[in-house]
Write an enzyme that holds these catalytic residues in place. Structure first.
Site, short mmCIF file in Angstrom:
data_model
loop_
_atom_site.label_atom_id
_atom_site.label_comp_id
_atom_site.label_asym_id
_atom_site.label_seq_id
_atom_site.Cartn_x
_atom_site.Cartn_y
_atom_site.Cartn_z
N LYS A 288 1.82 -9.05 1.36
CA LYS A 288 0.72 -7.92 1.41
C LYS A 288 -0.48 -8.64 1.30
O LYS A 288 -1.54 -7.84 1.05
CB LYS A 288 0.89 -6.93 0.28
CG LYS A 288 2.28 -6.17 0.32
CD LYS A 288 2.39 -5.30 -0.76
CE LYS A 288 3.83 -4.83 -0.92
NZ LYS A 288 3.98 -3.99 -2.21
N ASP B 281 7.45 -1.41 -7.67
CA ASP B 281 7.13 -0.10 -7.32
C ASP B 281 8.32 0.72 -6.89
O ASP B 281 8.41 1.55 -7.17
CB ASP B 281 5.97 -0.20 -6.28
CG ASP B 281 6.68 -0.84 -4.99
OD1 ASP B 281 7.32 -1.59 -4.91
OD2 ASP B 281 5.77 -0.71 -3.99
#
Length: 458
Positions: A169, A205
């Site tokens: 990311k 997450d």
């Protein structure tokens, strides 16, 4: 090319467009082939033998979270949420089966995202201390439990320790890969000497999304992220987790973080990869890695579309062969634009084209871009459904709920429908409910801490 500018394309132009669109069509047969390889990688990833695990790019990481919320959790918990260009600190209060939250968002600039471990974790410790004192008073000295959503591939060794496998990311912080995330954060907190934290529970997450939704729906068995990145987790029987190194006490289950974004790194997705995927991969930060994620997630869909458009422009199918300076920039066609084109909002479409340097687009050109956005989105949804189906088949349930979070799922106008259509095709006798889990990475982190607290008392 005059006929094209008047919006009346010739057969040659239509054929070139169809050549591009056809590359993104994925049949049921192809999906079944992909799922077979997916399941093989899942099994290898769970193996007790290191040589077998090394054969799977899908890491299948035990999270050490053994139970979903049962409704008896109560108290105040802090949560940390790191996984994108923003970082959040939350205070979550659970009382009488109700949750209330307050939070603050802190920016993560490139200096932190590409800096040192000391800078990153020092910043996180600073934000936690500031927020804690803001909410609970300047005399705050001790916090009992914190849930830390760290949305990167981590090899967990317990609920309170885990080593970063690799950055994704857009992060590239030196001195973190291979090291214990919780120790780095604990050391940073101790260096500041502002507050003391008794326990920090580490989670991904995806696990947070599953836990958050499970607070309201006991049928939740899978957590799914469809946003900037993509990942999935699910509750697996410990007997199937051959590499399990924890205790065998009740509950005899554990949430497994698949890290499925890495699927395809040994060629499993060549049957669905296009020339445009290859370009996106080669020009990315991590060539040859996260190939499944690059075909599905919001970080890449817009760039896939842009590469298709560049191809059609160079073929003189679009915009008289002119590549604008704006469209020439990598990642300039945002995934947000993909959603807008799929929605068919004419005003938005024309505004986007103006931003990209094309103020005089024809109806044909607008339609072509919309068609490209649709097929790229449809393929992404079908591939996501294939990964989900692989997990559902392993669970062997007649019905279940999938907790889903992420901007792609929430904001794309047709992605959810595309996924349901694919699931109906692949799982005709199983009822799968996709349920939006609001703020899973924040609320879910606190719930992991709450569940861990409940189980420790037992």
């Amino acid at each position: 090319m005059q006929s094209l500018r008047q919006g009346v394309p010739g057969e040659w132009e239509k054929e070139r467009v169809n050549d591009v669109l056809a590359q993104f069509v994925v049949s049921r047969e192809t999906l079944e082939s992909v799922m077979l390889k997916f399941n093989e990688d899942f099994t290898l990833g769970l193996s007790s033998e290191l040589t077998k695990r090394d054969q799977s790019p899908v890491k299948m990481l035990p999270t050490y979270v053994r139970s979903i919320p049962d409704g008896t959790e109560e108290g105040d918990y802090f949560a940390l949420d790191l996984g994108g260009t923003n970082f959040r600190v939350l205070l979550v209060s659970i009382k009488n089966n109700q949750i209330s939250m307050s939070h603050k968002t802190y920016p993560m600039g490139s200096a932190i995202m590409e800096g040192t471990a000391e800078n990153l974790f020092g910043y996180i410790a600073q934000c936690l201390a500031e927020f804690g004192k803001e909410k609970l008073g300047e005399d705050l000295k001790k916090i009992a439990a914190v849930g830390f959503t760290f949305s990167f591939p981590v090899e967990q060794t317990s609920l309170t320790s885990g080593n970063l496998i690799k950055w994704t990311k857009g992060y590239n912080v030196a001195g973190v890969e291979g090291n214990d995330i919780i120790k780095l954060l604990t050391d940073a907190i101790e260096r500041r000497k502002e507050i003391e934290v008794e326990q920090i529970a580490l989670l991904n997450d995806t696990t947070g999304v599953m836990m958050s939704c499970a607070f309201y729906d006991q049928a939740v068995a899978i957590g799914l992220i469809l946003g900037t990145g993509t990942n999935a987790c699910y509750m697996e029987d410990i007997s199937s987790v051959k590499k399990w190194d924890g205790d065998l006490n009740e509950p005899k289950q554990v949430i497994v973080n698949t890290e499925w974004g890495a699927f395809g790194e040994k060629g499993e997705l060549r049957c669905v990869a296009t020339q445009f995927d290859d370009i996106v991969d080669q020009e990315s930060l991590y060539p040859g890695q996260q190939l499944y994620e690059k075909m599905i997630s919001g970080m890449y869909l817009g760039e896939i579309v842009r590469q298709c458009l560049l191809h059609l422009i160079k073929m003189f199918v679009l915009f008289r062969g002119k590549v604008s300076s704006q469209l020439a920039v990598q990642n300039s066609f945002l995934t947000m634009y993909v959603s807008d084109f799929c929605s068919g909002e004419v005003k938005n479409i024309h505004e986007i084209l103006k931003l990209l340097g094309y103020e005089q687009a024809t109806l044909f050109e607008c339609q072509v871009i919309q068609d490209v956005c649709n097929v790229v989105s449809l393929r992404a949804a079908r591939l996501a459904a294939a990964g989900l189906t692989t997990i559902v088949r392993r669970l062997d349930k007649n019905s279940l709920t999938v907790a889903v979070d992420g901007s792609l799922f929430k904001k794309h106008p047709t992605f959810k429908r595309f996924m349901y259509e694919a699931l109906d095709e692949l799982l005709p006798t199983t009822q799968v409910k996709l349920r939006l889990a609001e703020d899973g990475s924040g609320q879910g982190a606190a719930l992991v801490a709450a569940v861990a607290n409940r189980l420790s008392k037992k």
